[in-house]
Design an enzyme around this catalytic site. Sequence first.
Site, PDB file in Angstrom:
ATOM      1  N   LEU A 420      29.280  41.291  39.447  1.00 30.03           N
ATOM      2  CA  LEU A 420      29.196  41.747  40.832  1.00 30.03           C
ATOM      3  C   LEU A 420      29.610  43.205  40.937  1.00 30.03           C
ATOM      4  CD1 LEU A 420      30.799  38.697  42.633  1.00 30.03           C
ATOM      5  CD2 LEU A 420      28.417  39.366  42.723  1.00 30.03           C
ATOM      6  N   LYS A 442      37.641  37.749  38.628  1.00 33.28           N
ATOM      7  CA  LYS A 442      37.983  39.113  38.244  1.00 33.28           C
ATOM      8  C   LYS A 442      38.659  39.113  36.891  1.00 33.28           C
ATOM      9  CE  LYS A 442      40.877  42.669  39.975  1.00 33.28           C
ATOM     10  NZ  LYS A 442      41.576  43.141  41.163  1.00 33.28           N
ATOM     11  N   ASP A 539      46.190  50.178  47.672  1.00 32.51           N
ATOM     12  CA  ASP A 539      44.895  50.686  47.206  1.00 32.51           C
ATOM     13  C   ASP A 539      43.846  50.401  48.269  1.00 32.51           C
ATOM     14  OD1 ASP A 539      43.172  51.978  45.584  1.00 32.51           O
ATOM     15  OD2 ASP A 539      42.789  50.273  44.261  1.00 32.51           O
TER      16      ASP A 539
END
Length: 715
Positions: A420, A442, A539
Amino acid sequence: MLLQFLICLSWLTSASAALEAKPGCQPTCGNVKIPYPFGVGSKCSIHPSYSIDCNKSYNPHRPFLSTKNLQVVSISQTEVRISNQAAVSCHDDLTKINYTQTNLSGTPYTFSDRKNEFYGVGCNTVALIGGLVGNRSYVGGCISYCETKDSVKADMNCSGIGCCQTPIPEGLQLFETYVGSIEENITNITSFGNCTYGFMAEQTKYQFSVSDLQYDRFINKIKDVPVVLDWAIGENLTCEKALQDPETFACKYKNATCYNASNTYGYRCNCPSGYEGNPYLIDGCQDVNECEDHNDNPCASICTNNLGKYTCSCPKGEHGDGMKNGTGCTRNDKKFPMIIVTLGVSLGLLCLLLCISWLYFSLKKRKLVKLREKFFRQNGGLLLKRKISSSHESGVESAKLFTSNELKLATNNYDESRILGKGGFGTVYKGILPDKRIVAIKKSKLVDKSQTEQFINEVEILIQVNHRNVVKLLGCCLENEVPLLVYEYISNGNLYEHIHNISRMSSISWEDRLRIAAETAGALAYLHSAASIPVIHRDVKSANILLEGNYTAKVADFGASRLVPLDQTQITTLVQGTLGYLDPEDETPEFERSEEERYLATYFIVSLKENRLFQLLEPRIIEEGKSKQIIAYSELAKRCLNLKGEKRPTMKEVAMELEGLRRFEMHPGALGRNDDSTSLQSESNDICYVELSSYKDDASGQYSMEEMPAKVPPR
Ligand SMILES: *[C@@H]1O[C@H](CO)[C@@H](O)[C@H](O)[C@H]1NC(C)=O
Ligand SMILES: *[C@@H]1O[C@H](CO)[C@@H](O)[C@H](O)[C@H]1NC(C)=O
Ligand SMILES: *[C@@H]1O[C@H](CO)[C@@H](O)[C@H](O)[C@H]1NC(C)=O
Ligand SMILES: *[C@@H]1O[C@H](CO)[C@@H](O)[C@H](O)[C@H]1NC(C)=O
Ligand SMILES: *[C@@H]1O[C@H](CO)[C@@H](O)[C@H](O)[C@H]1NC(C)=O
Ligand SMILES: *[C@@H]1O[C@H](CO)[C@@H](O)[C@H](O)[C@H]1NC(C)=O
Ligand SMILES: *[C@@H]1O[C@H](CO)[C@@H](O)[C@H](O)[C@H]1NC(C)=O
Ligand SMILES: *[C@@H]1O[C@H](CO)[C@@H](O)[C@H](O)[C@H]1NC(C)=O
Ligand SMILES: *[C@@H]1O[C@H](CO)[C@@H](O)[C@H](O)[C@H]1NC(C)=O
Ligand SMILES: *[C@@H]1O[C@H](CO)[C@@H](O)[C@H](O)[C@H]1NC(C)=O
Ligand SMILES: *[C@@H]1O[C@H](CO)[C@@H](O)[C@H](O)[C@H]1NC(C)=O
Ligand SMILES: *[C@@H]1O[C@H](CO)[C@@H](O)[C@H](O)[C@H]1NC(C)=O
């Protein structure tokens, strides 16, 4: 007992095989067997013509054909041999013509034309034979002459010198023999023999010799040379005719065959093939045991006798038809066992290979399992497990520990097509779990092993974070060297794509943008204050704000996030962590093109000061947004960009103001709650700064570390 009985039985059967006479009749006369239809006595033969008289005044007894008084020498299935009767003329009475007569008329016998010859013997001999064939008369004969004794010696064969011969016609039943001299002056011959003979004899049995010219010798010799008679049944009947009267039909054995006699009148019977014996008797034929015939066993090796036939076979290890005149039996080639041996060996090798490879793979698997366990421990799996179980006990929703196999399966072994996104943090794959749930997996880059405990803590906390605008962490997998994190899957990409992609840009309205900002701020505020432990994202940037189909914002990627430190010592961690939110894209050359873009925050503030705000905005926003609303939003942004932390609003404040702005859009007039913000400011004003500066693609190089607040927000 049984053995005796069997022996007795076998003797009986062999005896009955030899006995071919009618039961209860004399089987032999002297040395001669008398088989049925012949028989001694009127009731023992099939017909008077076959009746035999046994003259017991001779020793051994002599059989005679009853009707013709001819001495019988032997009887077979087709032939009767009778003793000979020669016509003799000796030179003491040269004028005399001697003759004999044998009359078989009215009998089933004919003189065998194939086996008999007519002979004349002598050195001055005319031998004549005359008779009847049917009702036709027949005359034949030969002449034998010899001048000297030497000339006789020169020709031992019966070819005219001392002996002559002639064949006889078929069907002869009556004949007379005449023998006489060619010339009467025989003085020269008498020196070595004065007799001449004429006779019929079985040709293979009579061999002429010079001594035959002497009377005594000849008479002695001729006694043992028979005449062969053919015989048949039924006078002149054929098989078909005879069969019409089963009563008199002679072939009494049930399966006996009948055939026309070829060289005599009537028909004959035969045992079926594979049987032998007397077909004229009801039980006359016996199975031939071909295998018992030791001299003429048809089989080369194993012989099996059956009724009427036999089979030959070969012992184990040999092949062939087993027939002596066939292929016989030959030892099987060594090839066959060789094939078996090679087959066995290769099979064995295959098994060995399979075993070894199985062992290898199972060992490898074991190793893999061990490795996974090692990684699991290394990644703090045990710690997490403990935490999970304890949180289970306390009823709190907690993480799921995925196995590496589960995720391998879900991502189709980390297929390229499932990627992705890729970035500094690692790679994100799209995964489909067995329950059809779509997830984002992830795979981070290497993790600092010293921070394992912290990582676990973080995972544990993040799993408990349950906010509609935060991407939910479903679980993790610790069996790999690099821990894998499993998130819920957000379908519509991230905000960065939507903002920076020209074609998509128009799709997000001002209202949606405002909502996304409000939702994001709400989520961050929640993380800062409402969650069980304060969490700082660090972030926040457009790329980390994912969007669902209806543009609902989902804050993602806590890759650099840390729990808010509990004590002073951990502040350094926070400071270090703040460095992590630097947008990596800022360093790409693309952003160095323009000073203004690079220092977007500065540019924004300057533009605001110079009243050039509307030149900065997208035309669509100017169109859709109320200018008052846009100005209020810009003011909020400006406050967030304040260099002094204390002067920046808290995230909670920002969220509330954005909500207010949104409500204002719907109900103009509700704008402005700036006064409240001061009370909240002291809570965690640094956070607004951090998040917003990041959100605006800020080059954080502008802000020094010293300006970062060292204040710990309250829990
Ligand atoms: C048997 O042979 C002898 C001598 O040839 C003769 O005398 C006798 O009659 C014969 N017997 C019969 C029953 O034919
Ligand atoms: C031939 O016949 C005569 C008269 O019967 C006799 O004397 C003589 O011995 C005979 N010869 C031979 C060789 O038999
Ligand atoms: C023919 O000769 C034999 C012996 O020499 C004699 O016994 C027989 O009677 C003779 N036959 C005739 C018909 O003369
Ligand atoms: C031969 O024998 C048959 C019957 O036994 C008789 O009818 C016939 O006359 C005999 N023929 C001669 C030539 O003797
Ligand atoms: C022989 O017999 C046949 C019939 O079987 C007859 O036609 C023929 O004329 C006879 N011949 C003589 C020579 O008797
Ligand atoms: C008689 O004839 C046969 C062939 O027919 C021959 O082989 C043999 O040598 C002859 N015997 C004599 C003594 O000539
Ligand atoms: C037979 O031959 C002898 C001499 O070889 C002669 O003397 C005699 O007359 C002959 N006899 C006849 C009947 O020809
Ligand atoms: C018989 O033999 C004698 C001498 O041995 C001879 O001279 C004579 O010619 C012979 N006769 C005939 C018919 O050959
Ligand atoms: C067979 O022979 C008998 C006399 O022996 C005669 O009456 C009969 O007609 C013959 N039959 C045939 C088919 O020749
Ligand atoms: C006669 O032949 C038939 C058929 O070929 C067979 O079934 C039967 O056993 C035979 N009978 C005897 C007694 O051989
Ligand atoms: C016997 O002979 C007759 C007439 O010659 C013929 O029709 C028949 O087929 C023969 N039978 C056998 C079994 O040969
Ligand atoms: C040889 O075999 C054939 C059949 O294959 C058979 O008819 C023949 O009688 C056999 N010969 C011998 C001598 O066994």
